[in-house]
Structures are given as C-alpha cells and as structure tokens.
Motif scaffolding. Structure first.
Motif, PDB file in Angstrom:
ATOM      1  N   LEU A 154       0.781  -1.090   0.020  1.00  0.00           N
ATOM      2  CA  LEU A 154      -0.011  -0.084   0.106  1.00  0.00           C
ATOM      3  C   LEU A 154       0.765   1.223   0.043  1.00  0.00           C
ATOM      4  O   LEU A 154       1.957   1.249   0.380  1.00  0.00           O
ATOM      5  CB  LEU A 154      -0.881   0.056   1.272  1.00  0.00           C
ATOM      6  N   SER A 155       0.282   2.380  -0.276  1.00  0.00           N
ATOM      7  CA  SER A 155       1.024   3.633  -0.294  1.00  0.00           C
ATOM      8  C   SER A 155       0.226   4.403   0.846  1.00  0.00           C
ATOM      9  O   SER A 155      -0.386   3.901   1.776  1.00  0.00           O
ATOM     10  CB  SER A 155       0.838   4.560  -1.597  1.00  0.00           C
ATOM     11  N   LEU A 156       0.740   5.227   1.095  1.00  0.00           N
ATOM     12  CA  LEU A 156       0.446   6.139   2.514  1.00  0.00           C
ATOM     13  C   LEU A 156      -0.129   7.818   2.077  1.00  0.00           C
ATOM     14  O   LEU A 156       0.068   8.237   1.191  1.00  0.00           O
ATOM     15  CB  LEU A 156       1.791   6.671   3.196  1.00  0.00           C
ATOM     16  N   GLU A 183       8.076   6.176  12.647  1.00  0.00           N
ATOM     17  CA  GLU A 183       9.337   5.840  11.845  1.00  0.00           C
ATOM     18  C   GLU A 183       9.650   7.062  10.714  1.00  0.00           C
ATOM     19  O   GLU A 183       8.763   7.601  10.508  1.00  0.00           O
ATOM     20  CB  GLU A 183       8.770   4.606  10.925  1.00  0.00           C
ATOM     21  N   LEU A 184      10.919   6.935  10.749  1.00  0.00           N
ATOM     22  CA  LEU A 184      11.249   8.025   9.665  1.00  0.00           C
ATOM     23  C   LEU A 184      10.721   7.555   8.462  1.00  0.00           C
ATOM     24  O   LEU A 184      10.770   6.320   7.992  1.00  0.00           O
ATOM     25  CB  LEU A 184      12.826   8.160   9.707  1.00  0.00           C
ATOM     26  N   LYS A 185      10.665   8.637   7.318  1.00  0.00           N
ATOM     27  CA  LYS A 185      10.178   7.955   5.910  1.00  0.00           C
ATOM     28  C   LYS A 185      11.344   8.166   5.064  1.00  0.00           C
ATOM     29  O   LYS A 185      11.873   9.192   4.811  1.00  0.00           O
ATOM     30  CB  LYS A 185       9.135   8.928   5.595  1.00  0.00           C
ATOM     31  N   PHE A 186      11.744   7.055   4.808  1.00  0.00           N
ATOM     32  CA  PHE A 186      13.051   7.097   3.878  1.00  0.00           C
ATOM     33  C   PHE A 186      12.813   7.282   2.560  1.00  0.00           C
ATOM     34  O   PHE A 186      11.924   6.837   2.074  1.00  0.00           O
ATOM     35  CB  PHE A 186      13.626   5.775   4.165  1.00  0.00           C
ATOM     36  N   ALA A 230      10.664   1.518  -2.396  1.00  0.00           N
ATOM     37  CA  ALA A 230      10.205   0.159  -1.671  1.00  0.00           C
ATOM     38  C   ALA A 230      10.289  -0.885  -2.284  1.00  0.00           C
ATOM     39  O   ALA A 230      10.073  -1.286  -3.664  1.00  0.00           O
ATOM     40  CB  ALA A 230       8.549   0.638  -1.609  1.00  0.00           C
ATOM     41  N   ARG A 235       8.169  -2.444  -5.642  1.00  0.00           N
ATOM     42  CA  ARG A 235       6.724  -2.253  -5.162  1.00  0.00           C
ATOM     43  C   ARG A 235       5.906  -2.187  -6.627  1.00  0.00           C
ATOM     44  O   ARG A 235       4.856  -2.675  -6.516  1.00  0.00           O
ATOM     45  CB  ARG A 235       6.495  -1.085  -4.437  1.00  0.00           C
ATOM     46  N   GLU A 262      12.737  -0.049   2.562  1.00  0.00           N
ATOM     47  CA  GLU A 262      13.138   0.994   1.462  1.00  0.00           C
ATOM     48  C   GLU A 262      14.532   0.914   1.287  1.00  0.00           C
ATOM     49  O   GLU A 262      15.490   0.727   2.004  1.00  0.00           O
ATOM     50  CB  GLU A 262      12.726   2.242   2.072  1.00  0.00           C
ATOM     51  N   TYR A 265      10.944  -1.950   7.069  1.00  0.00           N
ATOM     52  CA  TYR A 265       9.882  -1.212   8.029  1.00  0.00           C
ATOM     53  C   TYR A 265       8.489  -2.122   8.083  1.00  0.00           C
ATOM     54  O   TYR A 265       7.515  -1.394   8.368  1.00  0.00           O
ATOM     55  CB  TYR A 265       9.611   0.169   7.284  1.00  0.00           C
ATOM     56  N   LYS A 322       1.937   5.190  12.451  1.00  0.00           N
ATOM     57  CA  LYS A 322       1.342   3.888  12.330  1.00  0.00           C
ATOM     58  C   LYS A 322       0.614   3.308  13.679  1.00  0.00           C
ATOM     59  O   LYS A 322       1.414   3.411  14.576  1.00  0.00           O
ATOM     60  CB  LYS A 322       2.239   2.580  11.915  1.00  0.00           C
ATOM     61  N   TRP A 382      -4.889   3.235   9.106  1.00  0.00           N
ATOM     62  CA  TRP A 382      -4.182   3.334  10.277  1.00  0.00           C
ATOM     63  C   TRP A 382      -2.621   4.002  10.280  1.00  0.00           C
ATOM     64  O   TRP A 382      -1.889   3.617  11.179  1.00  0.00           O
ATOM     65  CB  TRP A 382      -4.075   1.942  10.935  1.00  0.00           C
TER      66      TRP A 382
HETATM   67  N1  LIG Z   1       9.226   5.278   3.035  1.00  0.00           N
HETATM   68  C1  LIG Z   1       9.387   4.708   4.328  1.00  0.00           C
HETATM   69  O1  LIG Z   1      10.040   4.810   5.094  1.00  0.00           O
HETATM   70  C2  LIG Z   1       7.996   3.875   4.690  1.00  0.00           C
HETATM   71  C3  LIG Z   1       7.697   3.403   6.035  1.00  0.00           C
HETATM   72  N2  LIG Z   1       8.671   3.842   6.990  1.00  0.00           N
HETATM   73  N3  LIG Z   1       6.782   2.732   5.996  1.00  0.00           N
HETATM   74  C4  LIG Z   1       5.896   2.376   5.337  1.00  0.00           C
HETATM   75  O2  LIG Z   1       4.646   1.316   5.683  1.00  0.00           O
HETATM   76  C5  LIG Z   1       3.778   1.171   4.613  1.00  0.00           C
HETATM   77  C6  LIG Z   1       3.050  -0.098   5.377  1.00  0.00           C
HETATM   78  C7  LIG Z   1       1.765   0.468   5.293  1.00  0.00           C
HETATM   79  C8  LIG Z   1       1.698   1.326   4.246  1.00  0.00           C
HETATM   80  C9  LIG Z   1       3.029   1.878   3.822  1.00  0.00           C
HETATM   81  N4  LIG Z   1       6.055   2.550   3.955  1.00  0.00           N
HETATM   82  C10 LIG Z   1       7.242   3.314   3.690  1.00  0.00           C
HETATM   83  O3  LIG Z   1       7.076   3.906   2.510  1.00  0.00           O
HETATM   84  C11 LIG Z   1       6.208   3.200   1.414  1.00  0.00           C
HETATM   85  C12 LIG Z   1       6.867   3.375   0.173  1.00  0.00           C
HETATM   86  C13 LIG Z   1       5.633   3.180  -1.033  1.00  0.00           C
HETATM   87  C14 LIG Z   1       4.821   3.872  -0.210  1.00  0.00           C
HETATM   88  C15 LIG Z   1       5.275   4.225   1.085  1.00  0.00           C
HETATM   89  O4  LIG Z   1       5.684   5.507   0.966  1.00  0.00           O
END
Ligand SMILES: NC(=O)c1c(N)nc(OC2CCCC2)nc1O[C@@H]1CCC[C@@H]1O
Length: 330
Positions: free
Chosen positions: A82-84, A114-117, A121, A137, A174, A226, A290, A309
């Motif tokens: 999934l995306s965010l 969490e930091l968002k790297f 993905a 991804r 990531e 992550y 999260k 969530w």
């Molecule tokens: N880029 C990141 O650091 C990151 C992270 N720390 N945690 C998640 O949790 C997922 C799980 C549920 C939805 C996203 N996703 C991340 O990146 C993804 C890559 C593609 C979409 C999100 O940005």
C-alpha cells in the motif's frame, strides 16, 4: 582434505562470514580486521572452487552472481504494497488522529513513528529461511523481480537467523543510496561526462533497475526494513514487535523509531526532525505514523490505496533547485 571435512569447513566459514557481515553492514560495529575477514572469504572461495558441489545460493560468495539479464520479469505481491496518505501540517495530523480514535471508539492508541526513507520500496520473500525473491513495489500489486540486484546489498541477509520460524515470509523495506555515496557517484559521472542523478532516490532506482547486478553491486545501496507483508508462520500483536523480530532475524531496522501515545508527543518528535533530518547520512522526506496494535489496524482497515491506520507526515521539499524568487534582478 576429505569431502565431508570440506563441507563442514565451508559451512563453518559461511556462518563466520555471515556473523561478520551482520556486525559490519547491519550493526555498523565490526569485531574483525578487514584483512582477517578477506582471508575467511578467500578460504571459502578456494573451498568452493575445489569442491563446486559445496556452493549454495545463500553462500556469501554468491552475492554478485549471474550474467546481465535481457529484461525484468514482473511478479505479483502476495499482499499488496500500500501507499500512504499524506499530512502536511498540524491540522492534517489532528484530522488523522481524530479519525483513528473515532474508528476505535476512543480506545487508547499507541503510534509507532518511523522516519520516512526517501528511496525505493521493495519486498523480500524468504522461504524456509532463505531469500528466494526480491521485487520492487511497482504499482503495489505487481512489481519487477530484481532478486540478483537486491542480493548485492550486503545488509540484506541471504538467510534468516532462525530459519525454522515461518515457512514463507515477505518483508518490506526501502532501498536507498546514502548521501555520501550519491555525491561520489555523481562526481564520477561528471568526470565521465555522464548525466547526473537529480537526487539519491533516482540514483537508487536507477541502480536497482540495472540488468547487470555487477553494476548494482558498485552503487553502495543500503536498506531499512519497515514491515512485514505476508507470513504463514508467525503472528504479531503489535507492529513494534514485528520490527523487533526483523532486527533479531538480522535485518537492518532504523534506530530512530519511537512509540508515542498522544498526538502532542508525536508533534514534538516531528518538530525535532524538521531540522535534525539534514544531519542524517540518508534522505528522509518526513515521518510515518502507524497504529501499533495490529488488531486496531485490522479494525481501521484500508482504502484501495492506503491504510486508514497510517499516515505520512511530509516536510516541504528541500529547496535544492533555484527558484525565481531567489534570483535578484539587479
Ligand atoms: N518510506 C518509508 O520509510 C516507509 C515506512 N517507513 N513505512 C511504510 O509503511 C507501509 C506499510 C503500510 C503502508 C506503508 N512505508 C514506507 O514507504 C512506502 C513505500 C511506498 C509507499 C510508502 O511510502
């Protein structure tokens, strides 16, 4: 040396090299001199050359393997990646928090932050503890199979520490290029008259999509894990437990992750990283909140695109490019 002695010695060397790879690439805390490490690898290569039947796919000598491929195969993720949804300010965050608490009938909520790297993905599938497949991804459902390229990332374990645990597990992380490696790569490309990469994310994406894993191996990529996508063997109660388990299995998990139970604590944490992020040796474009309890994640569910969530809190992009306002008309 008799064949069974060679087999035993090769397995002993593999374990020892894996241990030192984990100390060096995952914990950044080596306990062996480079020269001694190189000697172990040379002994294993010599054994595998003398006894080719000893070579196993998860041997440390098999990280940079295979001929360049003609193209990429696509693969279906067992569980969608999934995306965010994004939050850009305190009001967006308050909206997210209110929706979560409403959806959970005002139960207490812990947030893992969490930091968002800012990288690429990927998902890594391990069967019986061995890395069998790595993929980008892609669109979240279908990605590109890039296993040979991911195997060149030394902090990705080729086998789990407790292989017995789940039969199948798909973990998410990531892949990124550290700022220092990005600067050196662009210097080399400039000297060679090649086009430069605009940012470390593009450099990481370009390095992962190489048909020749040998080129990927030179690009100094790294990874932060992550999450867990799919598993058939273990159940976690909390996302924070899953992250701790990933660390125990030998994966690289970021040390700046925190758990908070109020939005005020989260906001203070976000303010800290607004400026502190520029000191990090890798690029982040925000932080990710999260809900920690997995039963609460279940109850909140997901939209087609992203979970209800979780949310990404984004900082404004670094003002790298020169904008019109910056150009003073003299
Ligand atoms: N880029 C990141 O650091 C990151 C992270 N720390 N945690 C998640 O949790 C997922 C799980 C549920 C939805 C996203 N996703 C991340 O990146 C993804 C890559 C593609 C979409 C999100 O940005």
């Amino acid at each position: 040396m008799k064949p069974e002695e060679a087999r035993a010695r090769a397995e002993e060397l593999r374990r020892e090299i894996e241990y030192h790879d984990h100390r060096y690439y995952v914990l950044d805390d080596p306990v062996i001199e480079d020269a001694e490490y190189d000697r172990l690898v040379r002994e294993l290569v010599a054994l595998e050359t003398a006894y080719p039947e000893l070579v196993t796919p998860d041997s440390p000598t098999q990280r940079v393997g295979g001929r360049p491929r003609e193209g990429f195969v696509t693969v279906q993720h067992r569980a969608p990646m999934l995306s965010l949804a994004n939050a850009f300010n305190a009001a967006d965050l308050a909206d997210f928090d209110r929706r979560v608490r409403t959806g959970l009938a005002d139960e207490d909520v812990d947030y893992v932050v969490e930091l968002k790297f800012d990288g690429v993905a990927v998902s890594l599938t391990y069967e019986h503890g061995r890395l069998v497949r790595g993929a980008t991804r892609g669109d979240g459902v279908t990605g590109e199979e890039i296993t040979p390229n991911l195997r060149t990332i030394r902090s990705i374990p080729l086998r789990l520490r407790q292989p017995g645990a789940p039969n199948v597990i798909e973990v998410r992380g990531e892949v990124y290029m550290p700022k220092e490696a990005f600067a050196r790569l662009n210097e080399r490309r400039e000297d060679a008259g090649l086009p430069l990469f605009a940012n470390p994310r593009n450099a990481a994406a370009g390095s992962l999509r190489q048909l020749d894993p040998g080129i990927t191996a030179e690009r100094k990529l790294d990874i932060w894990l992550y999450g867990i996508g799919y598993t058939d063997g273990i159940v976690f109660g909390r996302h924070s437990e899953a992250l701790a388990w990933l660390g125990e299995q030998g994966f690289r998990v970021n040390p700046h992750t925190r758990i908070f139970s109020t939005l005020e604590e989260v906001e203070r944490h976000l303010e800290h990283w607004r400026e502190a992020r520029f000191e990090l040796p890798y690029v982040i474009d925000g932080l990710v909140l999260k809900v920690d309890r997995l039963d609460q994640q279940e109850r909140l569910g997901t939209t087609l695109k992203s979970p209800r969530w979780a949310v990404a809190y984004k900082y404004p992009p670094e003002q790298a490019e020169t904008t019109v306002e910056d150009i003073i008309i003299r």
